[in-house]
Every structure is written in C-alpha cells, then in structure tokens.
Design an enzyme around this catalytic site. Structure first.
Site, short mmCIF file in Angstrom:
data_model
loop_
_atom_site.label_atom_id
_atom_site.label_comp_id
_atom_site.label_asym_id
_atom_site.label_seq_id
_atom_site.Cartn_x
_atom_site.Cartn_y
_atom_site.Cartn_z
N LYS A 52 -5.40 80.17 63.51
CA LYS A 52 -5.23 78.86 64.13
C LYS A 52 -5.09 77.79 63.06
O LYS A 52 -4.78 76.65 63.35
CB LYS A 52 -6.47 78.53 64.99
CG LYS A 52 -6.74 79.53 66.09
CD LYS A 52 -8.16 79.29 66.63
CE LYS A 52 -8.53 80.46 67.53
NZ LYS A 52 -9.98 80.61 67.62
N ASP A 72 -5.45 81.00 49.44
CA ASP A 72 -6.73 81.19 48.76
C ASP A 72 -6.61 82.44 47.89
O ASP A 72 -6.08 82.36 46.79
CB ASP A 72 -7.84 81.28 49.82
CG ASP A 72 -9.22 81.40 49.21
OD1 ASP A 72 -9.39 81.05 48.03
OD2 ASP A 72 -10.15 81.86 49.90
N PHE A 78 -14.47 74.95 49.09
CA PHE A 78 -14.27 75.22 50.51
C PHE A 78 -14.00 73.91 51.24
O PHE A 78 -14.80 72.98 51.17
CB PHE A 78 -15.48 75.93 51.11
CG PHE A 78 -15.18 76.49 52.47
CD1 PHE A 78 -14.55 77.72 52.61
CD2 PHE A 78 -15.50 75.77 53.61
CE1 PHE A 78 -14.24 78.22 53.86
CE2 PHE A 78 -15.19 76.27 54.87
CZ PHE A 78 -14.56 77.50 54.99
#
Ligand code: IMP
Ligand code: MG
Length: 178
Positions: free
Chosen positions: A42, A102, A151
């Site tokens: 998503k 990432d 993060f």
C-alpha cells in the site's frame, strides 16, 4: 499521529515540487505507445496518486500486493506475491512505482517477475531511496529524494499500518516504535 513524529523530514510543498519535475522526466523518457503503471500497495499509493495526475499521457494502472516487511522495522528478506492474478504486461513498457528503496529486494523481485512475464521494458520509480548498501544490485530510474538510513513514515509509508495519511515524510519517535 502528529505527536508520534520526531521531526518532519520532507514537507508537503517540497514533495509536490519534486513530483512536478519527476513527472516531467518520466513523460520525456517514455516512448510513445502504451504504458502500464504498476503500483506496489500500500506504500506507493499516495505517491502514485499524486505523481500520475501530473503525467498527461494515456496509461493504465495496476496494483500489486507484495509483502517484504511484515509490519516491523526490519526487512524480512523474502518477497511474497500476494495476488492471485498477475497483470498482463507482455510487450508493454512498465513503470513500476514503490514508496521507498531500502534493501532493494522488493523492487528487484518485482522487476524480475515483470521481465519474466514478458514486459518490453521495466522502469522503476520511488519516492525515497535510503542511502545504504542494497542487498541486491538494484537502482531506481526515478528517485524523488535520497534520505539517510532512518525509518520514516507518512505520505504512504507506514509503521504497523499507521501514519500513511500524513501529508509529509517524517521520522517516528522512538517511543512510538513499540
Ligand atoms: P526493500 O525490499 O527492503 O527495499 O523494502 C521496501 C519496502 O519496505 C517498502 O516498500 C516499504 O514498505 C518498507 N520500508 C522500508 N523502509 C521503510 C521505512 O523507513 N518506513 C516505512 N516502510 C519502509
Ligand atoms: Mg510498508
């Protein structure tokens, strides 16, 4: 939500400005003919919605559900395809969109699958790319912003399903990462 954010890393106006230039780059690069955009759910939803409305080209949109993170702060190392059907991409120019690069495993696995399925070309775009060593040799053709190895949440990115609807990219407070 806001109380869980340590600081805003990229604000809404800066994102919007960058999306204008990314859309231009994409429009100029893609050859005439059909384009299929694959949105990785998503996380890329918000980014893709804002980017694609800036591309005045005929294109079709498909979404794919893949899992690599399983809700935590660390990548799990495997990429699972969760949909029963894979979009028809044979002979098509594909623009694959994800929220963030990432370890690179997600983008590499999906790009490889698209090629296996006969895509004529696979171009990749991400809103963010973390400045770190990737697990696989993968690059995105279009990168919104390079960020540090932190993060982040917001603008589609989540922590345990939350914060996707923040209009900016921010750093989560350690106290909120439980
Ligand atoms: P990769 O396969 O390791 O490149 O991870 C890509 C996926 O991990 C992304 O699509 C995100 O869903 C998730 N991810 C990686 N870093 C972050 C982050 O900083 N915040 C939120 N999600 C992240
Ligand atoms: Mg995620």
């Amino acid at each position: 939500m806001k109380k869980d954010i340590e600081r805003v890393l990229i604000d809404e106006a800066v994102i919007e400005h960058r999306l204008d230039s990314m859309a231009k780059e994409i429009e100029e690069d893609f050859p005439a003919g059909p384009i299929i955009v694959i949105i990785l759910l998503k996380g890329a939803l918000v980014f893709a919605a804002d980017l694609l409305r800036r591309i005045p080209r005929e294109l079709s949109i498909e979404c794919l559900n893949v899992a690599s993170y399983h809700g935590g702060l660390e990548s799990s190392g495997t990429v699972d395809f969760l949909d029963r059907h894979f979009p028809e991409v044979k002979g098509m120019h594909v623009l694959l969109l994800d929220d963030i690069l990432d370890t690179g495993r997600t983008l590499a696995a999906v790009a490889q699958r698209l090629k296996q399925e006969g895509a004529a070309a696979v171009h990749t775009g991400v809103l963010l790319a973390k400045d770190k060593k990737r697990a696989t040799d993968v690059k995105a053709d279009y990168v919104g912003f390079q960020i540090g190895d932190e993060f982040v949440v917001g603008y589609g990115l989540d922590y345990k399903g939350k914060y996707r609807n923040l209009p900016y990219v921010g750093i989560l407070k350690l106290s909120a990462a439980t």
